[in-house]
Design an enzyme around this catalytic site. Structure first.
Site, PDB file in Angstrom:
ATOM      1  N   GLU A 363       0.832  -1.223   0.000  1.00  0.00           N
ATOM      2  CA  GLU A 363       0.000   0.000   0.000  1.00  0.00           C
ATOM      3  C   GLU A 363       0.860   1.265   0.000  1.00  0.00           C
ATOM      4  O   GLU A 363       0.547   2.269   0.630  1.00  0.00           O
ATOM      5  CB  GLU A 363      -1.042  -0.044   1.116  1.00  0.00           C
TER       6      GLU A 363
HETATM    7  N1  CAA Z   1      -6.306  11.596  -4.158  1.00  0.00           N
HETATM    8  C1  CAA Z   1      -6.748  12.027  -5.343  1.00  0.00           C
HETATM    9  N2  CAA Z   1      -5.985  12.223  -6.427  1.00  0.00           N
HETATM   10  C2  CAA Z   1      -4.674  11.945  -6.288  1.00  0.00           C
HETATM   11  C3  CAA Z   1      -4.115  11.496  -5.088  1.00  0.00           C
HETATM   12  C4  CAA Z   1      -4.995  11.317  -3.995  1.00  0.00           C
HETATM   13  N3  CAA Z   1      -4.575  10.857  -2.808  1.00  0.00           N
HETATM   14  N4  CAA Z   1      -2.795  11.307  -5.245  1.00  0.00           N
HETATM   15  C5  CAA Z   1      -2.523  11.626  -6.518  1.00  0.00           C
HETATM   16  N5  CAA Z   1      -3.661  12.016  -7.136  1.00  0.00           N
HETATM   17  C6  CAA Z   1      -3.828  12.487  -8.510  1.00  0.00           C
HETATM   18  C7  CAA Z   1      -2.990  13.737  -8.783  1.00  0.00           C
HETATM   19  O1  CAA Z   1      -3.680  14.901  -8.384  1.00  0.00           O
HETATM   20  C8  CAA Z   1      -2.815  13.681 -10.286  1.00  0.00           C
HETATM   21  O2  CAA Z   1      -3.986  14.130 -10.918  1.00  0.00           O
HETATM   22  P1  CAA Z   1      -3.998  15.506 -11.798  1.00  0.00           P
HETATM   23  O3  CAA Z   1      -2.973  15.297 -12.890  1.00  0.00           O
HETATM   24  O4  CAA Z   1      -5.394  15.585 -12.279  1.00  0.00           O
HETATM   25  O5  CAA Z   1      -3.613  16.586 -10.847  1.00  0.00           O
HETATM   26  C9  CAA Z   1      -2.729  12.174 -10.539  1.00  0.00           C
HETATM   27  O6  CAA Z   1      -3.324  11.522  -9.424  1.00  0.00           O
HETATM   28  C10 CAA Z   1      -1.311  11.688 -10.718  1.00  0.00           C
HETATM   29  O7  CAA Z   1      -0.599  12.041  -9.551  1.00  0.00           O
HETATM   30  P2  CAA Z   1       0.954  12.307  -9.555  1.00  0.00           P
HETATM   31  O8  CAA Z   1       1.313  13.234 -10.672  1.00  0.00           O
HETATM   32  O9  CAA Z   1       1.316  12.707  -8.179  1.00  0.00           O
HETATM   33  O10 CAA Z   1       1.490  10.863  -9.941  1.00  0.00           O
HETATM   34  P3  CAA Z   1       2.902  10.204  -9.770  1.00  0.00           P
HETATM   35  O11 CAA Z   1       3.169   9.362 -10.958  1.00  0.00           O
HETATM   36  O12 CAA Z   1       3.923  11.219  -9.392  1.00  0.00           O
HETATM   37  O13 CAA Z   1       2.665   9.137  -8.569  1.00  0.00           O
HETATM   38  C11 CAA Z   1       2.462   8.377  -6.333  1.00  0.00           C
HETATM   39  C12 CAA Z   1       2.195   9.492  -7.337  1.00  0.00           C
HETATM   40  C13 CAA Z   1       2.052   8.951  -4.996  1.00  0.00           C
HETATM   41  C14 CAA Z   1       3.934   7.991  -6.297  1.00  0.00           C
HETATM   42  C15 CAA Z   1       1.582   7.152  -6.701  1.00  0.00           C
HETATM   43  O14 CAA Z   1       1.994   6.560  -7.907  1.00  0.00           O
HETATM   44  C16 CAA Z   1       1.565   6.095  -5.605  1.00  0.00           C
HETATM   45  O15 CAA Z   1       0.875   6.248  -4.616  1.00  0.00           O
HETATM   46  N6  CAA Z   1       2.309   4.980  -5.810  1.00  0.00           N
HETATM   47  C17 CAA Z   1       2.260   3.849  -4.884  1.00  0.00           C
HETATM   48  C18 CAA Z   1       1.176   2.904  -5.255  1.00  0.00           C
HETATM   49  C19 CAA Z   1       0.837   1.953  -4.150  1.00  0.00           C
HETATM   50  O16 CAA Z   1       0.530   2.355  -3.031  1.00  0.00           O
HETATM   51  N7  CAA Z   1       0.844   0.661  -4.473  1.00  0.00           N
HETATM   52  C20 CAA Z   1       0.465  -0.332  -3.542  1.00  0.00           C
HETATM   53  C21 CAA Z   1      -0.211  -1.435  -4.237  1.00  0.00           C
HETATM   54  S1  CAA Z   1      -1.762  -1.878  -3.600  1.00  0.00           S
HETATM   55  C22 CAA Z   1      -1.460  -2.976  -2.349  1.00  0.00           C
HETATM   56  O17 CAA Z   1      -0.406  -3.071  -1.828  1.00  0.00           O
HETATM   57  C23 CAA Z   1      -2.685  -3.663  -1.926  1.00  0.00           C
HETATM   58  C24 CAA Z   1      -2.504  -4.932  -1.187  1.00  0.00           C
HETATM   59  O18 CAA Z   1      -2.811  -5.982  -1.724  1.00  0.00           O
HETATM   60  C25 CAA Z   1      -2.158  -4.927   0.234  1.00  0.00           C
END
Ligand code: CAA
Length: 380
Positions: A363
């Site tokens: 996550e």
């Molecule tokens: N709420 C709403 N929108 C959001 C947001 C949030 N919390 N976070 C980002 N966004 C939106 C941004 O506003 C942007 O939209 P706009 O272009 O319209 O403004 C869009 O999403 C893209 O955001 P970024 O430009 O910030 O994207 P990025 O490529 O830089 O990545 C990141 C951001 C935070 C690194 C994201 O990729 C991330 O969270 N990565 C980790 C993913 C993760 O948690 N994976 C876990 C897998 S699931 C799992 O583990 C489940 C399980 O089985 C236990």
């Protein structure tokens, strides 16, 4: 500021504590050893209402707040983090996502089954080359009018085989970047949808983690969650809440290991006295207790933010970052306090140390939480 838990919250906390002691503790070592999914225990947790804790009762849920959810996660995780991750994914990634963003028809068809534990769900975002870099989705969902055709592979999916309902994130229009991504509800048994091999993991070995393979899977358009292109935001918003669940899991693992270490230190004797009388051990316990209490405040605060309707992106990321570090540090010290016995499976703390590690990875890794936190504070 009021730090008092309500009568209802105390009741649910006690129910989870009793359940963990009576139903999860027996067999937890064997399930870890054999990588056995806790099917009977999940059934009982469904009966207690733990599989759809925050869901509206009209969809079969328990209608509880996020603080209650965190309390349950903490108590279950003190004993069995494999069981608690099943609960966390079903509650915060699957049920919450469906209830908040799903259509009425999707809720009627899927949510009640999920929140009552008739079946469990999985959240499918990660891919061989898109774990942290979640916008780089290679799984495609090609638009064919009234349906999508899904192709690709997902990795490290919790509840991979035990689930029946899968929320799958896939790219529909690469030219739109993250705005071309969709979230689709895929059912087990849809032609072309295969469950890949089970992962042989370091920790949370009782939960089943699989890769998933999609070969021309036809998914009706009514199974898309939200508007076209909402899939990435759906994933981010859902994960922000999921991080509260995992932070509470980390807190529980830390607290469980600390409780065992404290008890052991009052029983085990060395140099003519209980080892808790040696300052080297007493100070370890003091640090553990302090850090756990700090993590607890951060987890409850993030849950409270969600309940108040405040933005919780920052507080959930900070809670997960900190609580997972505390889980790691505390479990390592718990093994140390147990000495040779800490290295032996019967004493539980070695399993907790192995289980703690995943809380810094899934996550969103700790490094990803720092991206979320730093972007948030620098935006202010
Ligand atoms: N709420 C709403 N929108 C959001 C947001 C949030 N919390 N976070 C980002 N966004 C939106 C941004 O506003 C942007 O939209 P706009 O272009 O319209 O403004 C869009 O999403 C893209 O955001 P970024 O430009 O910030 O994207 P990025 O490529 O830089 O990545 C990141 C951001 C935070 C690194 C994201 O990729 C991330 O969270 N990565 C980790 C993913 C993760 O948690 N994976 C876990 C897998 S699931 C799992 O583990 C489940 C399980 O089985 C236990």
């Amino acid at each position: 500021m009021d730090f008092t838990l309500s009568e209802e919250q105390l009741m649910i906390q006690k129910a989870a504590r009793d359940f963990a002691q009576n139903e999860l503790l027996p067999g937890v070592i064997e399930r870890d050893d054999a990588q056995k999914f806790p099917a009977e225990q999940v059934k009982k947790m469904s009966e207690l209402g733990f599989m759809g804790m925050m869901v509206d009762p009209k969809y079969g849920g328990s209608g509880l707040d996020t603080i209650s959810y965190a309390l349950v996660m903490e108590e279950l995780s003190k004993v069995d983090a494999s069981a608690s991750v099943i609960v966390s994914v079903n509650n915060s990634l699957v049920c919450w996502g469906l209830e908040t963003f799903g259509s009425e028809a999707q809720k009627e068809k899927y949510l009640t089954r999920l929140s009552t534990g008739q079946c469990i769900g999985a959240f499918c975002l990660s891919e061989p080359e898109a774990g942290s870099d979640a916008t780089s989705q290679k799984t495609t969902a090609a638009d064919h009018g009234d349906h999508y055709i899904v192709n690709g592979t997902k990795n490290w999916i919790t509840n991979g085989n035990s689930a029946e309902i899968y929320l799958v994130i896939a790219q529909t229009d690469i030219s739109k970047g993250h705005k071309g991504i969709n979230a689709l509800i895929v059912e087990k048994g849809m032609p072309g949808f295969e469950i890949g091999p089970k992962e042989n993991k370091l920790g949370i070995r009782g939960s089943d983690t699989h890769s998933l393979i999609f070969n021309d899977v036809k998914v009706p358009k009514e199974n898309r969650i939200g508007e076209d292109g909402f899939g990435f935001k759906f994933a981010m918003k859902t994960l922000a809440g999921g991080r509260i669940g995992i932070a509470a899991q980390a807190l529980g693992i830390a607290a469980g290991a600390y409780e065992l270490a404290k008890k052991y230190s009052k029983e085990r004797k060395a140099f003519g006295t209980e080892i808790s009388n040696h300052q080297a051990i007493a100070f370890k316990l003091a640090d553990m207790h302090t850090q756990i209490e700090a993590a607890r405040h951060m987890v409850y605060k993030a849950a409270w933010d969600k309940d108040q309707g405040n933005n919780y992106d920052l507080s959930s990321a900070m809670a997960k970052l900190y609580a997972s570090q505390v889980a790691m540090d505390t479990t390592i010290e718990a093994v140390q306090i147990h000495g040779g016995n800490g290295f032996v499976k019967d004493y539980h703390v070695e399993r907790m140390m192995r289980d703690a590690k995943i809380t810094q990875i899934y996550e969103g890794t700790s490094e990803i939480q720092k991206i979320v936190i730093s972007r948030s504070i620098l935006r202010e």
